[in-house]
Design a protein around this motif. Structure first.
Motif, PDB file in Angstrom:
ATOM      1  N   MET A 168       0.846  -1.179   0.000  1.00  0.00           N
ATOM      2  CA  MET A 168       0.000   0.000   0.000  1.00  0.00           C
ATOM      3  C   MET A 168       0.889   1.239   0.000  1.00  0.00           C
ATOM      4  SD  MET A 168      -2.844   0.927   2.818  1.00  0.00           S
ATOM      5  CE  MET A 168      -4.237   1.845   2.326  1.00  0.00           C
ATOM      6  N   GLY A 169       0.688   2.133  -0.938  1.00  0.00           N
ATOM      7  CA  GLY A 169       1.492   3.343  -1.055  1.00  0.00           C
ATOM      8  C   GLY A 169       1.096   4.393  -0.048  1.00  0.00           C
ATOM      9  N   ARG A 170       1.992   5.323   0.140  1.00  0.00           N
ATOM     10  CA  ARG A 170       1.694   6.424   1.056  1.00  0.00           C
ATOM     11  C   ARG A 170       0.865   7.466   0.345  1.00  0.00           C
ATOM     12  NH1 ARG A 170       7.459   7.482   4.078  1.00  0.00           N
ATOM     13  NH2 ARG A 170       7.668   5.396   4.890  1.00  0.00           N
ATOM     14  N   ARG A 171       0.013   8.110   1.112  1.00  0.00           N
ATOM     15  CA  ARG A 171      -0.790   9.163   0.492  1.00  0.00           C
ATOM     16  C   ARG A 171      -0.011  10.467   0.516  1.00  0.00           C
ATOM     17  NH1 ARG A 171      -3.721  12.304   4.465  1.00  0.00           N
ATOM     18  NH2 ARG A 171      -3.294  11.459   6.520  1.00  0.00           N
ATOM     19  N   ARG A 172      -0.329  11.326  -0.382  1.00  0.00           N
ATOM     20  CA  ARG A 172       0.358  12.611  -0.506  1.00  0.00           C
ATOM     21  C   ARG A 172       0.015  13.498   0.694  1.00  0.00           C
ATOM     22  NH1 ARG A 172       1.847  14.291  -5.702  1.00  0.00           N
ATOM     23  NH2 ARG A 172       3.477  15.767  -5.307  1.00  0.00           N
ATOM     24  N   VAL A 173       1.036  14.102   1.288  1.00  0.00           N
ATOM     25  CA  VAL A 173       0.851  14.932   2.470  1.00  0.00           C
ATOM     26  C   VAL A 173       0.636  16.378   2.040  1.00  0.00           C
ATOM     27  CG1 VAL A 173       1.967  15.760   4.575  1.00  0.00           C
ATOM     28  CG2 VAL A 173       2.318  13.412   3.839  1.00  0.00           C
ATOM     29  N   GLN A 174      -0.349  16.996   2.637  1.00  0.00           N
ATOM     30  CA  GLN A 174      -0.629  18.411   2.387  1.00  0.00           C
ATOM     31  C   GLN A 174       0.404  19.221   3.180  1.00  0.00           C
ATOM     32  OE1 GLN A 174      -2.232  19.136   0.004  1.00  0.00           O
ATOM     33  NE2 GLN A 174      -3.891  20.541   0.288  1.00  0.00           N
ATOM     34  N   HIS A 175       1.178  20.056   2.529  1.00  0.00           N
ATOM     35  CA  HIS A 175       2.205  20.845   3.207  1.00  0.00           C
ATOM     36  C   HIS A 175       1.633  22.171   3.669  1.00  0.00           C
ATOM     37  CE1 HIS A 175       5.587  18.186   2.588  1.00  0.00           C
ATOM     38  NE2 HIS A 175       5.066  17.923   1.410  1.00  0.00           N
ATOM     39  N   GLU A 176       1.113  22.152   4.869  1.00  0.00           N
ATOM     40  CA  GLU A 176       0.601  23.354   5.509  1.00  0.00           C
ATOM     41  C   GLU A 176       0.735  23.153   7.002  1.00  0.00           C
ATOM     42  OE1 GLU A 176      -4.137  22.334   5.521  1.00  0.00           O
ATOM     43  OE2 GLU A 176      -3.320  23.314   3.756  1.00  0.00           O
ATOM     44  N   LEU A 177       0.681  24.238   7.737  1.00  0.00           N
ATOM     45  CA  LEU A 177       0.851  24.176   9.175  1.00  0.00           C
ATOM     46  C   LEU A 177      -0.201  23.260   9.798  1.00  0.00           C
ATOM     47  CD1 LEU A 177       2.386  25.268  11.660  1.00  0.00           C
ATOM     48  CD2 LEU A 177       0.645  27.047  11.800  1.00  0.00           C
ATOM     49  N   ILE A 178       0.272  22.354  10.634  1.00  0.00           N
ATOM     50  CA  ILE A 178      -0.635  21.445  11.335  1.00  0.00           C
ATOM     51  C   ILE A 178      -1.261  22.233  12.483  1.00  0.00           C
ATOM     52  CG2 ILE A 178      -0.790  19.308  12.672  1.00  0.00           C
ATOM     53  CD1 ILE A 178       1.701  18.367  11.046  1.00  0.00           C
ATOM     54  N   SER A 179      -2.567  22.312  12.496  1.00  0.00           N
ATOM     55  CA  SER A 179      -3.257  23.186  13.449  1.00  0.00           C
ATOM     56  C   SER A 179      -3.224  22.650  14.880  1.00  0.00           C
ATOM     57  CB  SER A 179      -4.699  23.429  13.010  1.00  0.00           C
ATOM     58  OG  SER A 179      -5.361  22.194  12.883  1.00  0.00           O
ATOM     59  N   LYS A 180      -3.317  21.363  15.051  1.00  0.00           N
ATOM     60  CA  LYS A 180      -3.346  20.774  16.391  1.00  0.00           C
ATOM     61  C   LYS A 180      -1.910  20.663  16.917  1.00  0.00           C
ATOM     62  CE  LYS A 180      -6.024  17.248  18.686  1.00  0.00           C
ATOM     63  NZ  LYS A 180      -6.775  16.004  18.509  1.00  0.00           N
ATOM     64  N   GLU A 181      -1.623  21.357  18.023  1.00  0.00           N
ATOM     65  CA  GLU A 181      -0.253  21.455  18.522  1.00  0.00           C
ATOM     66  C   GLU A 181       0.339  20.110  18.903  1.00  0.00           C
ATOM     67  OE1 GLU A 181       2.462  23.954  21.682  1.00  0.00           O
ATOM     68  OE2 GLU A 181       0.369  24.510  21.412  1.00  0.00           O
ATOM     69  N   SER A 182      -0.431  19.233  19.524  1.00  0.00           N
ATOM     70  CA  SER A 182       0.101  17.928  19.929  1.00  0.00           C
ATOM     71  C   SER A 182       0.504  17.099  18.709  1.00  0.00           C
ATOM     72  CB  SER A 182      -0.908  17.171  20.786  1.00  0.00           C
ATOM     73  OG  SER A 182      -2.104  16.957  20.065  1.00  0.00           O
ATOM     74  N   VAL A 183      -0.304  17.148  17.668  1.00  0.00           N
ATOM     75  CA  VAL A 183       0.006  16.418  16.430  1.00  0.00           C
ATOM     76  C   VAL A 183       1.230  17.050  15.767  1.00  0.00           C
ATOM     77  CG1 VAL A 183      -0.867  15.782  14.141  1.00  0.00           C
ATOM     78  CG2 VAL A 183      -2.397  15.734  16.113  1.00  0.00           C
ATOM     79  N   ARG A 184       1.309  18.387  15.814  1.00  0.00           N
ATOM     80  CA  ARG A 184       2.440  19.099  15.227  1.00  0.00           C
ATOM     81  C   ARG A 184       3.743  18.695  15.911  1.00  0.00           C
ATOM     82  NH1 ARG A 184       0.511  24.225  15.006  1.00  0.00           N
ATOM     83  NH2 ARG A 184       1.254  24.772  17.065  1.00  0.00           N
ATOM     84  N   LYS A 185       3.743  18.565  17.253  1.00  0.00           N
ATOM     85  CA  LYS A 185       4.953  18.184  17.994  1.00  0.00           C
ATOM     86  C   LYS A 185       5.382  16.756  17.645  1.00  0.00           C
ATOM     87  CE  LYS A 185       4.517  21.174  22.035  1.00  0.00           C
ATOM     88  NZ  LYS A 185       4.312  21.226  23.491  1.00  0.00           N
ATOM     89  N   VAL A 186       4.420  15.854  17.565  1.00  0.00           N
ATOM     90  CA  VAL A 186       4.738  14.465  17.220  1.00  0.00           C
ATOM     91  C   VAL A 186       5.315  14.403  15.806  1.00  0.00           C
ATOM     92  CG1 VAL A 186       3.724  12.184  16.762  1.00  0.00           C
ATOM     93  CG2 VAL A 186       3.057  13.460  18.806  1.00  0.00           C
ATOM     94  N   THR A 187       4.687  15.104  14.874  1.00  0.00           N
ATOM     95  CA  THR A 187       5.174  15.134  13.491  1.00  0.00           C
ATOM     96  C   THR A 187       6.577  15.721  13.435  1.00  0.00           C
ATOM     97  OG1 THR A 187       2.916  15.376  12.673  1.00  0.00           O
ATOM     98  CG2 THR A 187       4.677  15.976  11.164  1.00  0.00           C
ATOM     99  N   PHE A 188       6.802  16.799  14.197  1.00  0.00           N
ATOM    100  CA  PHE A 188       8.118  17.443  14.239  1.00  0.00           C
ATOM    101  C   PHE A 188       9.177  16.449  14.709  1.00  0.00           C
ATOM    102  CE2 PHE A 188      11.335  19.507  16.899  1.00  0.00           C
ATOM    103  CZ  PHE A 188      11.966  20.279  15.946  1.00  0.00           C
ATOM    104  N   LYS A 189       8.902  15.732  15.779  1.00  0.00           N
ATOM    105  CA  LYS A 189       9.880  14.793  16.329  1.00  0.00           C
ATOM    106  C   LYS A 189      10.191  13.676  15.330  1.00  0.00           C
ATOM    107  CE  LYS A 189       8.959  15.779  21.142  1.00  0.00           C
ATOM    108  NZ  LYS A 189       8.374  15.384  22.397  1.00  0.00           N
TER     109      LYS A 189
END
Length: 177
Positions: A1-22
């Motif tokens: 199964m291929g990966r889906r294309r990621v939308q490159h924009e600021l992640i609004s939810k801070e907790s999700v943003r921190k996990v993605t950053f790490k």
């Protein structure tokens, strides 16, 4: 199964943003490690985040200082040769795209003229060409083709050496026709 294309924009939810950053920071460090190992280059990274108290430095602060010193000792002309800000990068991209578009338009115009020439040979009524520019371009194309034919005739008669055609290929006379 291929990966889906990621939308490159600021992640609004801070907790999700921190996990993605790490996760992405770890991936970036892994890629840098692979680059330095496989290609034998020196590299460093300084990663700053608003929620971290101090920046993370890869591979170590001492190594980063050594790499930055090496970079700063380059002559300014060499140092800035491949550096560009986003504005310069986008300007170069736009310029390259305009140049490609200009070449494609020129190519398309040539194909249009070849089509018009073919239609004329097929007996199409010349009154259907209502644009003066089309007629001028067709005239230019016909003159080029007549010159190529005249050069071939002169070559056949031995009056001229073998000419190069507009594509840069030699036109060689054929025996018996």
């Amino acid at each position: 199964m291929g990966r889906r294309r990621v939308q490159h924009e600021l992640i609004s939810k801070e907790s999700v943003r921190k996990v993605t950053f790490k996760k992405r920071r770890a991936g970036l460090k892994k890629k840098l490690s692979e680059l330095t190992t496989l290609c034998g280059v020196t590299a460093c990274a300084i990663i700053c985040a608003s929620f971290d108290h101090q920046p993370e430095i890869w591979p170590s602060p001492a190594e980063a200082v050594r790499v930055l010193d090496k970079f700063n000792n380059f002559p300014i002309k060499r140092r800035g040769k491949y550096m560009m800000n986003q504005n310069t990068f986008l300007s170069k991209k736009i310029s390259n795209l305009f140049e490609r578009m200009r070449k494609e338009r020129k190519k398309n115009r040539g194909l249009e003229m070849d089509l018009m020439f073919t239609q004329c040979l097929a007996g199409k009524d010349m009154n259907n060409f209502d644009c003066l520019e089309d007629l001028k371009d067709l005239d230019h194309l016909l003159k080029e083709k007549i010159k190529v034919i005249a050069d071939k005739i002169e070559c056949e008669m031995g009056l001229k050496s073998i000419p190069a055609n507009t594509d840069g290929h030699n036109i060689r006379p054929t025996k018996g026709g």
